[in-house]
Design a protein around this motif. Structure first.
Motif, PDB file in Angstrom:
ATOM      1  N   ILE A  12       0.761  -1.372   0.311  1.00 24.56           N
ATOM      2  CA  ILE A  12       0.211   0.223  -0.212  1.00 24.56           C
ATOM      3  C   ILE A  12       1.488   1.508  -0.127  1.00 24.56           C
ATOM      4  N   GLU A  13       0.476   1.673  -1.339  1.00 23.22           N
ATOM      5  CA  GLU A  13       1.474   3.053  -1.126  1.00 23.22           C
ATOM      6  C   GLU A  13       0.313   4.600  -0.415  1.00 23.22           C
ATOM      7  N   VAL A  14       0.562   4.827   0.375  1.00 17.25           N
ATOM      8  CA  VAL A  14      -0.220   6.088   0.502  1.00 17.25           C
ATOM      9  C   VAL A  14      -0.065   7.656  -0.054  1.00 17.25           C
ATOM     10  N   LEU A  15      -0.802   8.428  -0.916  1.00 15.91           N
ATOM     11  CA  LEU A  15      -0.348   9.363  -1.735  1.00 15.91           C
ATOM     12  C   LEU A  15      -1.319  10.397  -1.356  1.00 15.91           C
ATOM     13  N   CYS A  16      -0.843  11.941  -0.854  1.00 17.36           N
ATOM     14  CA  CYS A  16      -1.552  13.087  -0.617  1.00 17.36           C
ATOM     15  C   CYS A  16      -1.489  13.848  -1.692  1.00 17.36           C
ATOM     16  N   ASN A  17      -2.638  13.986  -1.943  1.00 19.57           N
ATOM     17  CA  ASN A  17      -2.893  16.215  -2.478  1.00 19.57           C
ATOM     18  C   ASN A  17      -2.737  15.323  -3.880  1.00 19.57           C
ATOM     19  N   VAL A  18      -3.409  14.016  -4.989  1.00 18.13           N
ATOM     20  CA  VAL A  18      -3.081  14.394  -6.418  1.00 18.13           C
ATOM     21  C   VAL A  18      -3.182  14.569  -6.780  1.00 18.13           C
ATOM     22  N   ARG A  19      -2.609  16.056  -7.281  1.00 16.32           N
ATOM     23  CA  ARG A  19      -3.218  16.335  -9.114  1.00 16.32           C
ATOM     24  C   ARG A  19      -3.608  15.919  -9.999  1.00 16.32           C
ATOM     25  N   GLU A  20      -2.968  15.371 -10.323  1.00 10.38           N
ATOM     26  CA  GLU A  20      -3.337  14.553 -11.855  1.00 10.38           C
ATOM     27  C   GLU A  20      -3.305  13.041 -11.528  1.00 10.38           C
ATOM     28  N   MET A  21      -4.979  13.123 -12.219  1.00 13.33           N
ATOM     29  CA  MET A  21      -5.743  11.337 -12.121  1.00 13.33           C
ATOM     30  C   MET A  21      -5.190  10.647 -13.036  1.00 13.33           C
ATOM     31  N   PRO A  22      -4.293  11.348 -14.139  1.00 10.87           N
ATOM     32  CA  PRO A  22      -4.906  10.122 -15.465  1.00 10.87           C
ATOM     33  C   PRO A  22      -3.912   9.226 -15.366  1.00 10.87           C
ATOM     34  N   PRO A  23      -2.776   9.957 -14.533  1.00 11.54           N
ATOM     35  CA  PRO A  23      -1.741   8.543 -14.728  1.00 11.54           C
ATOM     36  C   PRO A  23      -2.093   8.044 -13.303  1.00 11.54           C
ATOM     37  N   MET A  24      -3.132   8.271 -12.082  1.00 10.76           N
ATOM     38  CA  MET A  24      -3.342   7.047 -11.350  1.00 10.76           C
ATOM     39  C   MET A  24      -4.211   6.007 -11.885  1.00 10.76           C
ATOM     40  N   CYS A  25      -5.372   6.974 -13.165  1.00 11.99           N
ATOM     41  CA  CYS A  25      -6.398   5.726 -13.643  1.00 11.99           C
ATOM     42  C   CYS A  25      -5.250   5.023 -14.393  1.00 11.99           C
ATOM     43  N   GLU A  26      -4.460   5.730 -15.495  1.00 16.26           N
ATOM     44  CA  GLU A  26      -3.337   4.572 -16.509  1.00 16.26           C
ATOM     45  C   GLU A  26      -2.484   3.642 -15.629  1.00 16.26           C
ATOM     46  N   TRP A  27      -2.522   3.500 -14.620  1.00 19.35           N
ATOM     47  CA  TRP A  27      -1.903   3.037 -13.293  1.00 19.35           C
ATOM     48  C   TRP A  27      -2.413   1.584 -12.595  1.00 19.35           C
ATOM     49  N   ALA A  28      -4.235   1.997 -12.599  1.00 19.54           N
ATOM     50  CA  ALA A  28      -4.845   1.201 -12.378  1.00 19.54           C
ATOM     51  C   ALA A  28      -5.678   0.418 -12.765  1.00 19.54           C
ATOM     52  N   ALA A  33     -15.175   7.326  -3.662  1.00 23.98           N
ATOM     53  CA  ALA A  33     -16.607   7.865  -2.998  1.00 23.98           C
ATOM     54  C   ALA A  33     -17.622   7.810  -4.279  1.00 23.98           C
ATOM     55  N   GLY A  34     -18.472   8.307  -4.278  1.00 23.40           N
ATOM     56  CA  GLY A  34     -19.707   8.232  -5.279  1.00 23.40           C
ATOM     57  C   GLY A  34     -19.736   9.579  -5.939  1.00 23.40           C
ATOM     58  N   GLY A  35     -18.940  10.520  -5.948  1.00 22.52           N
ATOM     59  CA  GLY A  35     -18.153  11.798  -6.148  1.00 22.52           C
ATOM     60  C   GLY A  35     -18.362  11.649  -8.058  1.00 22.52           C
ATOM     61  N   CYS A  36     -17.683  12.904  -8.566  1.00 23.30           N
ATOM     62  CA  CYS A  36     -17.227  13.319 -10.119  1.00 23.30           C
ATOM     63  C   CYS A  36     -16.034  12.707 -10.614  1.00 23.30           C
ATOM     64  N   THR A  37     -15.177  11.842  -9.605  1.00 24.60           N
ATOM     65  CA  THR A  37     -14.401  11.107  -9.537  1.00 24.60           C
ATOM     66  C   THR A  37     -14.403  10.152 -10.542  1.00 24.60           C
ATOM     67  N   CYS A  38     -16.010   9.386 -10.443  1.00 21.92           N
ATOM     68  CA  CYS A  38     -16.189   8.592 -11.025  1.00 21.92           C
ATOM     69  C   CYS A  38     -15.883   9.122 -12.653  1.00 21.92           C
ATOM     70  N   TRP A  39     -16.549   9.611 -12.631  1.00 24.93           N
ATOM     71  CA  TRP A  39     -16.031  10.060 -14.417  1.00 24.93           C
ATOM     72  C   TRP A  39     -14.935   9.840 -14.749  1.00 24.93           C
ATOM     73  N   GLU A  40     -13.901  10.386 -14.708  1.00 20.59           N
ATOM     74  CA  GLU A  40     -12.697   9.872 -14.670  1.00 20.59           C
ATOM     75  C   GLU A  40     -12.556   8.854 -14.954  1.00 20.59           C
ATOM     76  N   TRP A  41     -12.569   8.321 -14.029  1.00 23.22           N
ATOM     77  CA  TRP A  41     -12.016   6.472 -14.018  1.00 23.22           C
ATOM     78  C   TRP A  41     -12.789   5.652 -14.845  1.00 23.22           C
ATOM     79  N   LEU A  42     -14.037   6.000 -15.907  1.00 23.43           N
ATOM     80  CA  LEU A  42     -15.097   5.439 -15.735  1.00 23.43           C
ATOM     81  C   LEU A  42     -14.319   6.201 -17.385  1.00 23.43           C
ATOM     82  N   ALA A  43     -13.525   7.044 -17.595  1.00 26.13           N
ATOM     83  CA  ALA A  43     -13.216   7.732 -19.593  1.00 26.13           C
ATOM     84  C   ALA A  43     -11.683   6.537 -19.722  1.00 26.13           C
ATOM     85  N   TYR A  44     -11.694   5.704 -18.620  1.00 25.77           N
ATOM     86  CA  TYR A  44      -9.937   4.237 -18.766  1.00 25.77           C
ATOM     87  C   TYR A  44     -10.851   3.687 -18.946  1.00 25.77           C
ATOM     88  N   GLY A  45     -12.167   3.583 -18.377  1.00 29.65           N
ATOM     89  CA  GLY A  45     -12.568   1.835 -18.531  1.00 29.65           C
ATOM     90  C   GLY A  45     -12.352   1.390 -17.711  1.00 29.65           C
TER      91      GLY A  45
END
Length: 170
Positions: free
Chosen positions: A53-69, A75-87
């Motif tokens: 487990i790696e704890v990352l604080c205040n990540v500003r760029e979600m695309p690299p996180m989505c590409e890694w995962a 949570a059910g907020g707007c971040t959902c649209w970001e990870w859905l965009a990556y399928g």
């Protein structure tokens, strides 16, 4: 990721459930918002986990996180649209009333596993649901169906609506 603050430390509930599953060798990134008061507890939990487990604080760029995962628990907020965009496959937790429509839509369309309201947390139930989901026993859409939810044309739709003057006074 449970948003910028996560005052109820839902992140720790998710990590506790992940610690209980039978799958070995999970590689987990925990995205902690800058206003999260529980970073120390989460780091301490991560250090003692059997998973990586790696704890990352205040990540500003979600695309690299989505590409890694391979999958996301959020949570059910707007971040959902970001990870859905990556399928990506996702499991969602409702942590605020304004998230209910998003979580309901994702669940109704079988695009993500809904873990329900954080306040109804049940360690055994979440552990079983997350494990079945990670093992593929429960399927929530395929890559294409998740990816098609976000087409990248939202901004142009807003501009089109504004320039059509349907709402303009004459």
């Amino acid at each position: 990721t449970m948003g910028g603050a996560d005052p109820d430390n839902v992140t720790l509930k998710v990590l506790t459930a992940l610690e209980q599953i039978t799958l070995e060798g999970l590689d987990i990134r925990v995205l902690v918002g800058g206003a999260n008061p529980h970073r120390g507890k989460l780091t301490q939990f991560a250090d003692s986990s059997r998973h990586q487990i790696e704890v990352l604080c205040n990540v500003r760029e979600m695309p690299p996180m989505c590409e890694w995962a391979d999958a996301v628990i959020s949570a059910g907020g707007c971040t959902c649209w970001e990870w859905l965009a990556y399928g990506l496959q996702g499991a969602v937790v409702t942590i605020a009333e304004n998230q209910e429509p998003v979580v309901k839509e994702l669940d109704d369309k079988h695009l993500a596993l809904s873990l329900g309201w954080f306040s109804n947390f049940n360690l055994l139930a979440w552990t079983k649901e997350i494990e079945a989901w990670l093992k593929g026993a429960v399927h929530y859409g395929d890559f294409r169906s998740r990816r098609e939810v976000i087409d990248g044309r939202g901004a142009s739709r807003v501009i089109d609506m504004m320039t059509e003057c349907r709402f303009c006074a004459s």
